[in-house]
Design a protein around this motif. Structure first.
Motif, PDB file in Angstrom:
ATOM      1  N   VAL A  82      15.713   0.145   7.085  1.00 52.29           N
ATOM      2  CA  VAL A  82      16.355   0.110   8.399  1.00 52.29           C
ATOM      3  C   VAL A  82      15.444   0.787   9.412  1.00 52.29           C
ATOM      4  O   VAL A  82      14.569   1.583   9.056  1.00 52.29           O
ATOM      5  CB  VAL A  82      17.733   0.808   8.369  1.00 52.29           C
ATOM      6  CG1 VAL A  82      18.679   0.084   7.431  1.00 52.29           C
ATOM      7  CG2 VAL A  82      17.596   2.271   7.950  1.00 52.29           C
ATOM      8  N   LYS A  83      15.646   0.435  10.662  1.00 51.81           N
ATOM      9  CA  LYS A  83      14.823   0.992  11.731  1.00 51.81           C
ATOM     10  C   LYS A  83      14.910   2.513  11.725  1.00 51.81           C
ATOM     11  O   LYS A  83      15.994   3.085  11.662  1.00 51.81           O
ATOM     12  CB  LYS A  83      15.290   0.446  13.084  1.00 51.81           C
ATOM     13  CG  LYS A  83      14.442   0.900  14.250  1.00 51.81           C
ATOM     14  CD  LYS A  83      14.908   0.269  15.546  1.00 51.81           C
ATOM     15  CE  LYS A  83      14.039   0.718  16.712  1.00 51.81           C
ATOM     16  NZ  LYS A  83      14.463   0.100  17.991  1.00 51.81           N
ATOM     17  N   GLY A  84      13.733   3.168  11.766  1.00 49.32           N
ATOM     18  CA  GLY A  84      13.676   4.627  11.759  1.00 49.32           C
ATOM     19  C   GLY A  84      13.585   5.245  10.383  1.00 49.32           C
ATOM     20  O   GLY A  84      13.377   6.462  10.267  1.00 49.32           O
ATOM     21  N   GLN A  85      13.704   4.450   9.326  1.00 48.54           N
ATOM     22  CA  GLN A  85      13.628   4.982   7.967  1.00 48.54           C
ATOM     23  C   GLN A  85      12.205   5.420   7.655  1.00 48.54           C
ATOM     24  O   GLN A  85      11.232   4.753   8.000  1.00 48.54           O
ATOM     25  CB  GLN A  85      14.078   3.917   6.965  1.00 48.54           C
ATOM     26  CG  GLN A  85      14.028   4.372   5.507  1.00 48.54           C
ATOM     27  CD  GLN A  85      14.564   3.314   4.570  1.00 48.54           C
ATOM     28  OE1 GLN A  85      15.417   2.500   4.940  1.00 48.54           O
ATOM     29  NE2 GLN A  85      14.080   3.304   3.339  1.00 48.54           N
ATOM     30  N   VAL A  86      12.064   6.567   6.981  1.00 47.56           N
ATOM     31  CA  VAL A  86      10.738   7.085   6.630  1.00 47.56           C
ATOM     32  C   VAL A  86      10.147   6.265   5.486  1.00 47.56           C
ATOM     33  O   VAL A  86      10.760   6.122   4.427  1.00 47.56           O
ATOM     34  CB  VAL A  86      10.823   8.573   6.228  1.00 47.56           C
ATOM     35  CG1 VAL A  86       9.449   9.091   5.802  1.00 47.56           C
ATOM     36  CG2 VAL A  86      11.365   9.406   7.381  1.00 47.56           C
ATOM     37  N   LEU A  87       8.957   5.713   5.715  1.00 46.57           N
ATOM     38  CA  LEU A  87       8.270   4.910   4.711  1.00 46.57           C
ATOM     39  C   LEU A  87       7.244   5.730   3.920  1.00 46.57           C
ATOM     40  O   LEU A  87       7.012   5.457   2.744  1.00 46.57           O
ATOM     41  CB  LEU A  87       7.572   3.717   5.375  1.00 46.57           C
ATOM     42  CG  LEU A  87       8.441   2.817   6.257  1.00 46.57           C
ATOM     43  CD1 LEU A  87       7.599   1.673   6.820  1.00 46.57           C
ATOM     44  CD2 LEU A  87       9.629   2.277   5.478  1.00 46.57           C
ATOM     45  N   ALA A  88       6.627   6.703   4.592  1.00 41.20           N
ATOM     46  CA  ALA A  88       5.612   7.549   3.942  1.00 41.20           C
ATOM     47  C   ALA A  88       5.418   8.796   4.781  1.00 41.20           C
ATOM     48  O   ALA A  88       5.824   8.858   5.946  1.00 41.20           O
ATOM     49  CB  ALA A  88       4.299   6.797   3.782  1.00 41.20           C
ATOM     50  N   THR A  89       4.808   9.806   4.174  1.00 45.58           N
ATOM     51  CA  THR A  89       4.457  11.021   4.915  1.00 45.58           C
ATOM     52  C   THR A  89       2.950  11.252   4.798  1.00 45.58           C
ATOM     53  O   THR A  89       2.359  11.026   3.739  1.00 45.58           O
ATOM     54  CB  THR A  89       5.214  12.245   4.372  1.00 45.58           C
ATOM     55  OG1 THR A  89       4.939  12.382   2.963  1.00 45.58           O
ATOM     56  CG2 THR A  89       6.711  12.073   4.569  1.00 45.58           C
ATOM     57  N   VAL A  90       2.370  11.701   5.914  1.00 45.33           N
ATOM     58  CA  VAL A  90       0.923  11.922   5.980  1.00 45.33           C
ATOM     59  C   VAL A  90       0.672  13.332   6.507  1.00 45.33           C
ATOM     60  O   VAL A  90       1.247  13.731   7.532  1.00 45.33           O
ATOM     61  CB  VAL A  90       0.245  10.888   6.914  1.00 45.33           C
ATOM     62  CG1 VAL A  90      -1.249  11.185   7.055  1.00 45.33           C
ATOM     63  CG2 VAL A  90       0.468   9.471   6.388  1.00 45.33           C
ATOM     64  N   LYS A  91      -0.185  14.095   5.814  1.00 42.78           N
ATOM     65  CA  LYS A  91      -0.582  15.410   6.298  1.00 42.78           C
ATOM     66  C   LYS A  91      -1.819  15.252   7.170  1.00 42.78           C
ATOM     67  O   LYS A  91      -2.838  14.725   6.731  1.00 42.78           O
ATOM     68  CB  LYS A  91      -0.878  16.344   5.117  1.00 42.78           C
ATOM     69  CG  LYS A  91       0.374  16.768   4.355  1.00 42.78           C
ATOM     70  CD  LYS A  91       0.067  17.820   3.317  1.00 42.78           C
ATOM     71  CE  LYS A  91       1.353  18.307   2.638  1.00 42.78           C
ATOM     72  NZ  LYS A  91       1.073  19.346   1.627  1.00 42.78           N
TER      73      LYS A  91
END
Length: 362
Positions: free
Chosen positions: A84-93
């Motif tokens: 859904v729109k705004g859902q976190v797909l990945a995190t990057v440092k």
């Protein structure tokens, strides 16, 4: 003389088929194996069959990237997942992301100080304590810091940070090196181009997300048949029954296979059609004439006349019709017909022989 005789016979046969009736009893109908059926009214004429490929409107797909280089710390979505729109797909440092947050918090501090000076000097100016030059300098400084604050905030928004997260940063003043990569729309993950622990560059495509509620059919129509096709014609996918409407007729011919691109829109896939799928389609066209579908066995021909046998009180009558299209087992016809009439769908050959005087009196 022989030609004249042949023409007379043909004319006589056609006249018999068009005008005479066949008087036949119920027993004879049964003995001849004649089966009756109804005319099936339809609204469109089949034009042609063609191959097609399922594609997606460009406005319905997005490549997701991050504005800053960094290290992929976690992946939270994979190919085929619904998001859904705004859902976190990945995190990057990202160190660059950390710096941007610091700049934004600094702009908030500078703006607060400038606002305090602005409020104080505004009051002093009204009381006539300070000169015009000092008040103008204070206003200018306040506007500069306000513009800087708006700039750093917009940079956060461009980076994909939600309004909620920006407000949390401004409230808590807590920095984070972790940048969330979020879905720009609701849809399906079609591609994933990263792995955990991988270093990614700024603006590199990380995911491909698409909304599959609307799909297109890219149809390859032979150029010699393109003049028959019109905007709004119906398209049916063989084996699936899914329908679409043509909204684009190409203006150029593919030099490799001499076909023209015709594009139709599918609005109700029901999960039967998939992106990238190759299918066969049937293109049909609405007609102002009254059209009916009958089995091929119901149609008879003689001396260039095509006709049906219509059931009457005393037997059958031969009704001339025009065949405007054909399918595997059926014919599409038009003519002076009543949709409530019964026709001979089996045994038309026996009726034809009887009409021409070639059968017995069984």
């Amino acid at each position: 003389m022989r030609v004249f005789v042949v023409l007379v016979i043909c004319f006589f046969s056609a006249s018999l088929l068009a005008e005479q009736q066949i008087k036949i009893s119920e027993v004879q109908v049964e003995n001849l194996g004649i089966k009756l059926g109804k005319l099936l009214p339809i609204k469109s004429v089949p034009l042609l069959d063609a191959p097609a490929k399922v594609s997606i409107p460009p406005a319905n797909e997005y490549f997701v990237s991050t504005s800053y280089a960094g290290l992929v710390s976690q992946i939270k979505a994979s190919i085929g997942d619904e998001v859904v729109k705004g859902q976190v797909l990945a995190t990057v440092k990202s160190a660059e992301w950390l710096t941007l947050q610091q700049h934004h918090l600094s702009s908030i501090n500078d703006l607060q100080l400038a606002k305090a000076d602005y409020v104080r000097d505004q009051q002093l100016y009204k009381e006539g304590v300070i000169a015009d030059r000092r008040w103008l300098k204070t206003k200018t400084s306040y506007n500069v810091f306000m513009a800087h604050f708006n700039e750093t905030r917009q940079l956060l928004e461009i980076s994909g940070v939600s309004e909620k997260d920006i407000n949390a940063l401004e409230k808590t003043r807590k920095l984070s090196s972790q940048l969330n990569v979020v879905a720009p729309i609701s849809g399906i993950i079609l591609e994933r181009n990263i792995m955990a622990g991988e270093r990614v560059d700024a603006l590199a495509p990380l995911f491909r997300v698409a909304n599959l509620d609307t799909l297109w059919l890219d149809i390859s129509v032979p150029q010699q048949h393109i003049s028959q096709v019109r905007l709004g014609d119906q398209v049916v996918i063989e084996g699936l029954g899914t329908t679409a409407r043509i909204f684009l007729l190409g203006r150029n011919v593919d030099v490799q296979n001499q076909t023209v691109l015709v594009r139709a829109e599918i609005t109700d896939t029901q999960g039967n059609v998939r992106l990238g799928q190759t299918v066969n389609v049937k293109i049909s066209q609405n007609s102002e004439k009254s059209l009916f579908k009958v089995p091929n066995s119901a149609v008879a021909q003689s001396s260039g006349v095509t006709y049906l046998f219509i059931r009457t009180n005393n037997g059958f009558t031969a009704q001339p019709v025009q065949v405007v299209g054909r399918e595997a087992n059926d014919s599409i016809i038009s003519g002076d017909l009543n949709s409530r009439s019964e026709v001979a769908v089996k045994g038309a050959v026996a009726l034809k022989a009887n009409l021409l005087g070639l059968g017995g009196d069984e």
